[in-house]
Design a protein around this motif. Structure first.
Motif, PDB file in Angstrom:
ATOM      1  N   LYS A 190     -32.229 -16.865 -14.136  1.00 55.05           N
ATOM      2  CA  LYS A 190     -33.434 -16.989 -14.725  1.00 55.05           C
ATOM      3  C   LYS A 190     -34.418 -17.658 -13.767  1.00 55.05           C
ATOM      4  CE  LYS A 190     -35.589 -19.523 -18.799  1.00 55.05           C
ATOM      5  NZ  LYS A 190     -36.498 -18.587 -19.236  1.00 55.05           N
ATOM      6  N   LEU A 191     -33.913 -18.488 -12.976  1.00 50.27           N
ATOM      7  CA  LEU A 191     -34.626 -18.981 -12.040  1.00 50.27           C
ATOM      8  C   LEU A 191     -35.243 -17.791 -11.059  1.00 50.27           C
ATOM      9  CD1 LEU A 191     -35.530 -21.520 -10.815  1.00 50.27           C
ATOM     10  CD2 LEU A 191     -33.515 -21.880  -9.277  1.00 50.27           C
ATOM     11  N   SER A 192     -34.489 -16.932 -10.736  1.00 47.15           N
ATOM     12  CA  SER A 192     -35.108 -16.044  -9.696  1.00 47.15           C
ATOM     13  C   SER A 192     -36.050 -15.052 -10.575  1.00 47.15           C
ATOM     14  CB  SER A 192     -33.913 -15.032  -9.393  1.00 47.15           C
ATOM     15  OG  SER A 192     -33.172 -14.591 -10.431  1.00 47.15           O
ATOM     16  N   GLU A 193     -35.840 -15.143 -11.774  1.00 42.86           N
ATOM     17  CA  GLU A 193     -36.901 -14.532 -12.550  1.00 42.86           C
ATOM     18  C   GLU A 193     -38.120 -15.260 -12.529  1.00 42.86           C
ATOM     19  OE1 GLU A 193     -35.151 -13.786 -16.183  1.00 42.86           O
ATOM     20  OE2 GLU A 193     -33.931 -11.893 -15.541  1.00 42.86           O
ATOM     21  N   GLU A 194     -38.150 -16.440 -12.947  1.00 41.74           N
ATOM     22  CA  GLU A 194     -39.355 -17.157 -13.031  1.00 41.74           C
ATOM     23  C   GLU A 194     -39.989 -17.431 -11.539  1.00 41.74           C
ATOM     24  OE1 GLU A 194     -38.132 -21.333 -14.472  1.00 41.74           O
ATOM     25  OE2 GLU A 194     -37.714 -20.410 -16.444  1.00 41.74           O
ATOM     26  N   LEU A 195     -39.307 -17.415 -10.408  1.00 38.65           N
ATOM     27  CA  LEU A 195     -39.901 -17.397  -9.120  1.00 38.65           C
ATOM     28  C   LEU A 195     -40.140 -16.168  -8.746  1.00 38.65           C
ATOM     29  CD1 LEU A 195     -37.653 -20.537  -7.943  1.00 38.65           C
ATOM     30  CD2 LEU A 195     -39.972 -20.514  -8.568  1.00 38.65           C
ATOM     31  N   ASP A 196     -39.713 -15.165  -9.217  1.00 38.89           N
ATOM     32  CA  ASP A 196     -39.913 -13.945  -8.721  1.00 38.89           C
ATOM     33  C   ASP A 196     -39.323 -13.409  -7.303  1.00 38.89           C
ATOM     34  OD1 ASP A 196     -40.671 -11.072  -8.782  1.00 38.89           O
ATOM     35  OD2 ASP A 196     -42.838 -11.356  -7.853  1.00 38.89           O
ATOM     36  N   LEU A 197     -38.103 -13.867  -7.191  1.00 41.78           N
ATOM     37  CA  LEU A 197     -37.395 -13.900  -5.846  1.00 41.78           C
ATOM     38  C   LEU A 197     -36.079 -13.284  -6.144  1.00 41.78           C
ATOM     39  CD1 LEU A 197     -37.541 -17.665  -4.803  1.00 41.78           C
ATOM     40  CD2 LEU A 197     -38.561 -15.742  -3.714  1.00 41.78           C
ATOM     41  N   GLU A 198     -35.612 -12.641  -4.974  1.00 41.26           N
ATOM     42  CA  GLU A 198     -34.161 -11.939  -5.112  1.00 41.26           C
ATOM     43  C   GLU A 198     -33.199 -13.160  -5.269  1.00 41.26           C
ATOM     44  OE1 GLU A 198     -33.544  -8.834  -5.193  1.00 41.26           O
ATOM     45  OE2 GLU A 198     -35.503  -8.110  -4.885  1.00 41.26           O
ATOM     46  N   GLU A 199     -32.264 -12.508  -6.115  1.00 43.62           N
ATOM     47  CA  GLU A 199     -30.863 -13.604  -6.380  1.00 43.62           C
ATOM     48  C   GLU A 199     -30.302 -14.069  -5.069  1.00 43.62           C
ATOM     49  OE1 GLU A 199     -28.410 -13.567  -9.823  1.00 43.62           O
ATOM     50  OE2 GLU A 199     -29.835 -11.988 -10.854  1.00 43.62           O
ATOM     51  N   ILE A 200     -30.118 -13.142  -4.187  1.00 43.82           N
ATOM     52  CA  ILE A 200     -29.413 -13.560  -2.907  1.00 43.82           C
ATOM     53  C   ILE A 200     -30.219 -14.452  -2.058  1.00 43.82           C
ATOM     54  CG2 ILE A 200     -28.464 -12.297  -0.835  1.00 43.82           C
ATOM     55  CD1 ILE A 200     -28.104  -9.537  -2.251  1.00 43.82           C
ATOM     56  N   GLN A 201     -31.526 -14.366  -1.985  1.00 38.18           N
ATOM     57  CA  GLN A 201     -32.240 -15.078  -1.169  1.00 38.18           C
ATOM     58  C   GLN A 201     -32.247 -16.692  -1.859  1.00 38.18           C
ATOM     59  OE1 GLN A 201     -33.917 -15.068   2.108  1.00 38.18           O
ATOM     60  NE2 GLN A 201     -33.545 -16.964   1.476  1.00 38.18           N
ATOM     61  N   LEU A 202     -32.610 -16.356  -3.183  1.00 31.93           N
ATOM     62  CA  LEU A 202     -32.477 -17.728  -3.906  1.00 31.93           C
ATOM     63  C   LEU A 202     -31.185 -18.616  -3.580  1.00 31.93           C
ATOM     64  CD1 LEU A 202     -33.951 -19.708  -5.782  1.00 31.93           C
ATOM     65  CD2 LEU A 202     -33.213 -18.535  -7.703  1.00 31.93           C
ATOM     66  N   LEU A 203     -30.189 -17.859  -3.926  1.00 30.32           N
ATOM     67  CA  LEU A 203     -28.790 -18.354  -3.862  1.00 30.32           C
ATOM     68  C   LEU A 203     -28.507 -19.192  -2.538  1.00 30.32           C
ATOM     69  CD1 LEU A 203     -26.198 -19.134  -5.122  1.00 30.32           C
ATOM     70  CD2 LEU A 203     -25.208 -16.751  -4.524  1.00 30.32           C
ATOM     71  N   SER A 204     -29.196 -18.394  -1.497  1.00 33.60           N
ATOM     72  CA  SER A 204     -29.010 -18.861  -0.044  1.00 33.60           C
ATOM     73  C   SER A 204     -29.696 -20.385   0.093  1.00 33.60           C
ATOM     74  CB  SER A 204     -29.694 -17.914   0.847  1.00 33.60           C
ATOM     75  OG  SER A 204     -29.558 -18.424   2.258  1.00 33.60           O
ATOM     76  N   TRP A 205     -30.833 -20.491  -0.588  1.00 32.97           N
ATOM     77  CA  TRP A 205     -31.641 -21.778  -0.369  1.00 32.97           C
ATOM     78  C   TRP A 205     -30.878 -22.754  -1.198  1.00 32.97           C
ATOM     79  CZ3 TRP A 205     -36.861 -18.504  -1.311  1.00 32.97           C
ATOM     80  CH2 TRP A 205     -37.196 -18.151  -0.051  1.00 32.97           C
ATOM     81  N   LEU A 206     -30.280 -22.226  -2.320  1.00 35.66           N
ATOM     82  CA  LEU A 206     -29.839 -23.195  -3.222  1.00 35.66           C
ATOM     83  C   LEU A 206     -28.445 -23.816  -2.661  1.00 35.66           C
ATOM     84  CD1 LEU A 206     -30.171 -21.447  -6.808  1.00 35.66           C
ATOM     85  CD2 LEU A 206     -31.136 -23.513  -5.946  1.00 35.66           C
ATOM     86  N   ASN A 207     -27.863 -22.959  -1.889  1.00 41.61           N
ATOM     87  CA  ASN A 207     -26.474 -23.555  -1.169  1.00 41.61           C
ATOM     88  C   ASN A 207     -26.904 -24.302   0.015  1.00 41.61           C
ATOM     89  OD1 ASN A 207     -24.391 -22.312  -2.422  1.00 41.61           O
ATOM     90  ND2 ASN A 207     -24.650 -20.319  -1.597  1.00 41.61           N
ATOM     91  N   ARG A 208     -28.004 -24.144   0.526  1.00 38.55           N
ATOM     92  CA  ARG A 208     -28.535 -25.037   1.504  1.00 38.55           C
ATOM     93  C   ARG A 208     -28.870 -26.427   1.066  1.00 38.55           C
ATOM     94  NH1 ARG A 208     -33.317 -24.152   6.189  1.00 38.55           N
ATOM     95  NH2 ARG A 208     -33.273 -26.365   6.798  1.00 38.55           N
ATOM     96  N   ALA A 209     -29.413 -26.390  -0.131  1.00 41.93           N
ATOM     97  CA  ALA A 209     -30.055 -27.383  -0.921  1.00 41.93           C
ATOM     98  C   ALA A 209     -28.912 -28.476  -1.408  1.00 41.93           C
ATOM     99  CB  ALA A 209     -30.896 -27.274  -2.128  1.00 41.93           C
ATOM    100  N   LYS A 210     -27.654 -27.429  -1.732  1.00 41.56           N
ATOM    101  CA  LYS A 210     -26.471 -28.138  -2.116  1.00 41.56           C
ATOM    102  C   LYS A 210     -25.906 -28.987  -0.915  1.00 41.56           C
ATOM    103  CE  LYS A 210     -21.709 -27.416  -3.529  1.00 41.56           C
ATOM    104  NZ  LYS A 210     -20.658 -26.234  -4.103  1.00 41.56           N
ATOM    105  N   LYS A 211     -25.741 -28.434   0.186  1.00 39.86           N
ATOM    106  CA  LYS A 211     -25.429 -29.196   1.419  1.00 39.86           C
ATOM    107  C   LYS A 211     -26.021 -30.448   1.754  1.00 39.86           C
ATOM    108  CE  LYS A 211     -23.645 -25.192   3.813  1.00 39.86           C
ATOM    109  NZ  LYS A 211     -23.574 -24.546   5.066  1.00 39.86           N
ATOM    110  N   GLU A 212     -27.604 -30.370   1.552  1.00 38.78           N
ATOM    111  CA  GLU A 212     -28.201 -31.519   1.516  1.00 38.78           C
ATOM    112  C   GLU A 212     -28.530 -32.470   0.255  1.00 38.78           C
ATOM    113  OE1 GLU A 212     -32.281 -29.937   2.530  1.00 38.78           O
ATOM    114  OE2 GLU A 212     -31.311 -29.190   4.269  1.00 38.78           O
ATOM    115  N   GLU A 213     -27.398 -32.143  -0.844  1.00 39.89           N
ATOM    116  CA  GLU A 213     -27.263 -32.971  -1.920  1.00 39.89           C
ATOM    117  C   GLU A 213     -28.675 -33.036  -2.900  1.00 39.89           C
ATOM    118  OE1 GLU A 213     -25.645 -36.790  -0.570  1.00 39.89           O
ATOM    119  OE2 GLU A 213     -23.692 -36.127  -0.303  1.00 39.89           O
TER     120      GLU A 213
END
Length: 408
Positions: free
Chosen positions: A352-375
């Motif tokens: 749903k987040l990728s749809e709201e932001l109009d982003l590819e899920e793969i790219q969004l997941l990459s950024w979310l994983n980075r954000a997870k490392k940064e807590e």
């Protein structure tokens, strides 16, 4: 009330302070402590509430839902806010005494606290005097209560030098070195800031102190309730505020591994808040050990040259130089993350987040994983995420997901 204290500051005061030090709040609730308020205010700022003063517009359930907090925490907030009448009377009383109350929500709040101490900045400040003194460059002068003649003389000389150069002096308002620094500054018609380790109600009642406040030469600041008593831990705690308001700080005496001067200097050296200088004294175990830890020495002869202004200007402000980078050097992640974070106030599926932001899920997941490392985010499961600011660790996974319905 608006002329005395801003609505946001009044709400902060209700949430973070007792009406008086001996107050017993309903159901045993206590005001929010430093870290608690940092966490709560961050949630408020990032939610639809936006400001502390808006809390009164929402119900118990709405506050729970918006801030994603427990029933008990919501009740605590509303209980603390319910004391507005008694707190308003106290604010008016302080105002009649010449005591102002400012918080991080006010423009007058010391910018150096936010810049240097960040989350360690005090929630509330009680002040008396001319706040415009904060706009001038200042040097901190610290030392022991029981100082020897050399350190007292050294303090007088460096204070004279600072005043001649138009610098404000900052110290702790205590006996010994602090008093020498303040008194010498005032004697020379300079400006000085006293950071107290207890309440300032009794301090401003003294005739000489009140006179200097009214003459706009003395600014008194305390992070503690005006009627608060002195405690050893508050003396240690307030040291960082002296350093934070200073472009550089000079310790003219210090015990070894004990006392406020030692602990404050070590804390500053560890955190690298501001440059610290010490009086050269091979006979002083405390000062000699501070030199080994990185403090720069000054002798009586060196006190004559160079000027403090030259010392201040020679310091490289790494924080400011590195804070503002060109757009070209910023990664795309840093640019898009604030936009992504706005959508994470409640649990949401990656799809749903990728749809709201109009982003590819793969790219969004990459950024979310980075954000997870940064807590910055928490994955509730492999498909659903939430901002760590709004994640409630006290809830189990089922309740965490069930608190809000997620519609895909």
């Amino acid at each position: 009330m608006q002329e005395i204290i801003s609505q946001d500051s009044f709400s902060t005061l209700l949430l973070c302070s007792f009406v008086n030090p001996s107050e017993n709040i309903d159901k045993g609730y206590k005001p929010f402590k430093q870290k608690e308020w940092v966490d709560l205010s961050t949630k408020i700022a990032k939610s639809e509430l936006e400001r502390p003063s808006n809390l009164i517009k929402y119900s118990h359930h709405q506050i729970m839902e918006i801030l994603r907090i427990s029933d008990v925490e919501a009740e605590r907030i509303l209980t603390l806010l319910s004391r507005s009448s008694s707190m308003a009377l106290q604010v008016e009383k302080f105002n009649s005494m010449g005591i102002r109350i400012i918080t991080r929500a006010d423009q007058e709040y010391p910018k150096r606290f936010k810049k240097i101490l960040k989350s360690l900045s005090p929630n509330i400040l009680y002040v008396a005097g001319d706040l415009s003194i904060l706009n001038s460059d200042a040097i901190g002068i610290v030392g022991s209560r029981n100082a020897n003649e050399d350190s007292l003389k050294f303090t007088e000389l460096l204070t004279e030098k600072a005043v001649k150069e138009g610098l404000v002096t900052v110290s702790g308002g205590s006996k010994g070195i602090d008093s020498v620094a303040h008194n010498k500054t005032l004697e020379l018609n300079g400006k000085t800031i006293a950071i107290l380790s207890d309440g300032l109600a009794s301090f401003i009642k003294k005739k000489d102190n009140l006179k200097n406040i009214l003459n706009r030469n003395l600014l008194v600041i305390s992070p503690y309730h005006p009627n608060a008593r002195f405690y050893p831990y508050t003396a240690l705690d307030r040291n960082k505020y002296i350093y934070a308001l200073s472009k550089l700080t000079i310790a003219t005496s210090s015990d070894y591994k004990k006392g406020g001067t030692w602990s404050g200097a070590v804390e500053n050296l560890k955190n690298k808040w501001v440059p610290i200088y010490i009086r050269k004294d091979v006979q002083s175990k405390g000062l000699s050990e501070l030199e080994k830890l990185g403090a720069v020495t000054l002798t009586f002869d060196e006190l004559k040259d160079p000027s403090f202004i030259q010392l201040i200007n020679s310091q490289i402000n790494v924080c400011c130089d590195s804070q503002y980078k060109t757009l070209e050097s910023e990664s795309i992640y840093k640019l898009v993350w604030p936009i992504i974070e706005k959508h994470l106030k409640k649990p949401i599926s990656i799809k749903k987040l990728s749809e709201e932001l109009d982003l590819e899920e793969i790219q969004l997941l990459s950024w979310l994983n980075r954000a997870k490392k940064e807590e910055k985010v928490v994955f509730l499961n492999i498909e659903i995420v939430i901002s760590s600011t709004f994640y409630n660790p006290e809830m189990d996974s089922f309740k965490q997901l069930g608190l809000f319905e997620i519609k895909n």
